[in-house]
Design a protein around this motif. Sequence first.
Motif, short mmCIF file in Angstrom:
data_model
loop_
_atom_site.label_atom_id
_atom_site.label_comp_id
_atom_site.label_asym_id
_atom_site.label_seq_id
_atom_site.Cartn_x
_atom_site.Cartn_y
_atom_site.Cartn_z
N GLU A 139 75.26 74.52 62.35
CA GLU A 139 75.36 73.40 61.41
C GLU A 139 74.10 72.52 61.51
O GLU A 139 73.53 72.11 60.51
CB GLU A 139 76.58 72.54 61.72
CG GLU A 139 77.90 73.17 61.35
CD GLU A 139 78.22 73.00 59.87
OE1 GLU A 139 77.72 72.05 59.27
OE2 GLU A 139 78.95 73.84 59.34
N SER A 140 73.68 72.26 62.74
CA SER A 140 72.53 71.38 62.96
C SER A 140 71.27 72.00 62.37
O SER A 140 70.44 71.30 61.76
CB SER A 140 72.32 71.15 64.45
OG SER A 140 73.49 70.63 65.00
N LEU A 141 71.12 73.32 62.52
CA LEU A 141 69.93 73.99 61.99
C LEU A 141 69.93 73.96 60.46
O LEU A 141 68.87 73.78 59.83
CB LEU A 141 69.87 75.44 62.48
CG LEU A 141 69.45 75.62 63.95
CD1 LEU A 141 69.58 77.08 64.38
CD2 LEU A 141 68.01 75.14 64.17
N GLU A 142 71.10 74.10 59.87
CA GLU A 142 71.19 74.05 58.41
C GLU A 142 70.79 72.67 57.90
O GLU A 142 70.10 72.54 56.89
CB GLU A 142 72.60 74.41 57.96
CG GLU A 142 72.85 75.93 57.99
CD GLU A 142 74.31 76.30 57.83
OE1 GLU A 142 75.12 75.41 57.52
OE2 GLU A 142 74.63 77.48 58.02
N ILE A 143 71.22 71.64 58.62
CA ILE A 143 70.83 70.27 58.23
C ILE A 143 69.31 70.10 58.35
O ILE A 143 68.65 69.52 57.49
CB ILE A 143 71.56 69.24 59.12
CG1 ILE A 143 73.05 69.25 58.77
CG2 ILE A 143 70.99 67.84 58.95
CD1 ILE A 143 73.93 68.51 59.75
N LEU A 144 68.74 70.68 59.40
CA LEU A 144 67.29 70.60 59.62
C LEU A 144 66.53 71.27 58.48
O LEU A 144 65.52 70.75 57.98
CB LEU A 144 66.98 71.30 60.96
CG LEU A 144 65.72 70.84 61.67
CD1 LEU A 144 65.81 69.36 62.03
CD2 LEU A 144 65.55 71.66 62.96
#
Lengths: 415, 309
Positions: A139-144
Motif C-alpha cells: 500500500e505504501s509503495l502504491e501511494i509513493l
Amino acid sequence: MSIRFVLVTAQKDLRRLGRDLRALAIWMGIPLLIGTLFSLAFGNGAGVRPKPHLLIVDQDQSFVSQALVGFLGSGGPEGFALVDKVSFEEGNRRIAEGDGSALLILPKGLGLAVLEGSPATLHLTTNPAQRILPAMIQESLEILCEMVFYLRRLAGDTLSKVAGWMSGEGGMADDAAVAALAVEVKRFTEGLKPYLDPPMMSVQTEVETVENPLAKGAGYLMAPGILFMSLLFMAQGLAADLWTEREEGTLWRFLTTPRRVGNLVLGKTLAGFVLMAGVSVVALLLGAAAFEIEVARLPLAALWASFSGAVLLLLFQALFLFASSRKGASLLGTAVVFPLLMLGGSFFPFEAMPDWMVAAGRWTPNGLAVSELKAILDGRWEMMGLGSSFLILSGVATVAVMVGSWRMRRGFLST
Amino acid sequence: MLQVRRLVKKYGDLVAVAGVSFQVEAGRIYGLLGPNGAGKSTTIGCVSGLMPPTSGSVAILGHDVVSQGTSAKKELGIVPQEIALYEDLSARENLGYWAAAYGLRGSKLRERVGEVLGLVGLLDRGDEPIGRFSGGMKRRLNFACGIVHRPKLLLLDEPTVGVDPQSRFRLLELVQEQARQGVGVLYTTHYMEEAERVCHELGIIDRGKIIAAGTLDELRAMLGERDLLRLSGRFQAETAAEAIRGLEDTELVQCSDELLTIALKDGSQRLPLIFASLDAVGAKIRETTLKRPSLESLFIKLTGEELRE
C-alpha cells in the motif's frame, strides 16, 4: 418475599461453601490458570506493536533511490517500517527463509526514469507467511508511486532538464543553468506554498479517548471471556447444590416451611453473587495489572460480571431442576456449558470469530455479558447499551426464578 | 387441631390414598399404622402441603393447607423419615436456619436453639459439624429441627427407622413430652410396639384406606381378646375350612392350600383340638405360630396379611 430470610439463606450457603475449600480453590484457580496459559501462549498483549520488516536491494544507487530508501525507513525505531539494505543475493536468501515481511528491488535506472517520466518497474517479493505487514508495504509503495506521478505533472520540465544533465544528453550544466534551475525550483515551491502552507484542506484531528483494544493484544481480548468461563463453571457447580439439598432432604424440609420457594432460590443466588464477586475482583485486579486497565473502571466491571454470573447461576438452577438425576443434571450442564463457552467469546474472542458466530454469540447470556464487560474495560460503554443488556439479563433471571420455583413446587422432589 | 376429611391422592391410575379421614387433637398422639406403601407418607405429604390432594381437605387449626398454606404451615413442625440436615453445618447452625425459616430471630432464636439442643442431649456438641455425628445423634437433631419453632402440630414420619434402641427410647420420650406440652402429634410407623406405646389413638391404614380406627382399647376390643393362630403346611383349603368352621368360638381369617389363619379364644388350650380336627381331614401341618392379641394380630385379622416391612 422476605429480604431478611433471603439474607439468612445466603449466609447459610456461604458458610457451607466456605467449608468446601477444594471447590473454592478450583473456582478461584480456573481464571488464573487459563489466564496464565494464554499469557504464555500469546504474551500479555501490552507489548511492542508489530512493524513491517522491509529488505531493500538498491541496484540504482541514485539520489532518487536513496531518497526512497530514506523515506521508507524514516522515523527510526518509531517509523513506519524497519528497513534493511541488503545485496540481491542476501535479500533473496532472507526472504526465502521467511526473515522479513517483503523484499523490494529498486532496479538500475530508476532515478533517471523518475526524472524523465519514463516507465520503471519496482519488484516487490512478499513473505507468504505474513499477511498484514506485506500488504502495508505494498500500500505504501502504491501511494509513493502516486506521489511521483503528481510530482511529474507539476514539475515535469524541470525534472526532465535535470535528467538530461545526468544522462549527458542535455550537455553539461554550467553555473548559469544551475542558477536558473535553482530559481525555477524556488518559484515552483513558492507556487505550491499557498496550497501547502497553510494547507488548502484543513484536517481536524480528534483524539478519541477510547483505547483501541486490538492494540493491547490477544491476552487482553481473551481476558473477559476467560473470566466468564470461570463464572460459567461456578454457576454450573453452584446450581448442582439444589440436587445436594434434595438428596440431603433439606429441600423437602424447606418446602414444608411457610417460606416461599423464591426465598431459597434468591438466597442461593445471592450467595453465588457474593462468591462470583470475589472471583471477579481478584481476576479483574490481575487483569488490570497485566493490561494497564484503569482501576476506576474495575468496580463497575466487577459488579457487572457478578450480576451476569448470578443470572447464569439462575439459568443453570432452572435447567438442573428438569433433570431426572444428579448425573443427568451434570450431563445437561456440560452439554450447555461448552456451546455457551464457544459462542460466548470464552474459547475465542469475538474479534477472532466469523461474523455469523459473533452475531449468534452476542445473543447468548454470557456472550452479551462478555460484550458489555469488554466495553466497560475499554471505557466505551454507554448507559443505553449497558442498561438494555441489564434489562435483558434481568428478564432472563426473572423467567428462570419463576420456572425454577414452579418446578421445585411441582415434581422436582418426586422425579 | 388437624382435620383430614375424605383425602384422596392419585398418581395417574394409581390411588395412593383413597378417602382417608381422621383428626388429631391438641395434646394427643394419633398414630397412623400400616405397612410400607400403605399410604402413610403420601398422607403426611398432603398434610404438610407438599402434595396437593386430588380431592378432600386438610385443615390445620382451621387453615386449609391448599388455600391458606402459609398460615397452616406456620403451626406445623415436621420430622421426616429421612434425615434432613445440612451435613456441613453444625447442629446449632442447622437449628438456627430452620428456626429462622419460621420467623424466629435474634436473642429468642439463640435461646430457643440452646434450649432444644439441651432437650435432645446435644448441647455439648452443638458447634461441631454434624458430619461427625452418629446416626442416633442425627436422628435426635432431625427431631429438634422439627420442634425448634414450637409448632402446635407435629408430624413424625417413621422417625425411628434405623435408630439404635437407646436413641429410639429417647425419641419416643421426646414425642410424649411434646404431647404433654399440648402439641398435637401425627405419628406414622410400621412398628406395632411403638404405636402401642406412644399413641393415644390409632388409624390402621392399608392400601390407601383406614381399615380400623380408635383408641388402643377400642381396637383390642375389635379383636375380641382372641389369639391369632397361623398354621402353614399342606391343606385341602375347602375341607380344612369346613373342619375349622365346625369348632366353637373360632373364626377363620384366611384359608389357602398352604396357610390357615384362625382367630380363637384361649388358643394354647385349644391347640390339640385344632390339630385333631385338621388331621382328620388329611391336613399336614409344618409350622404353628400363636400370637396373643395385639395390633399386629388385629392387622392380620383385618387384612389377612402380616404387616409387611
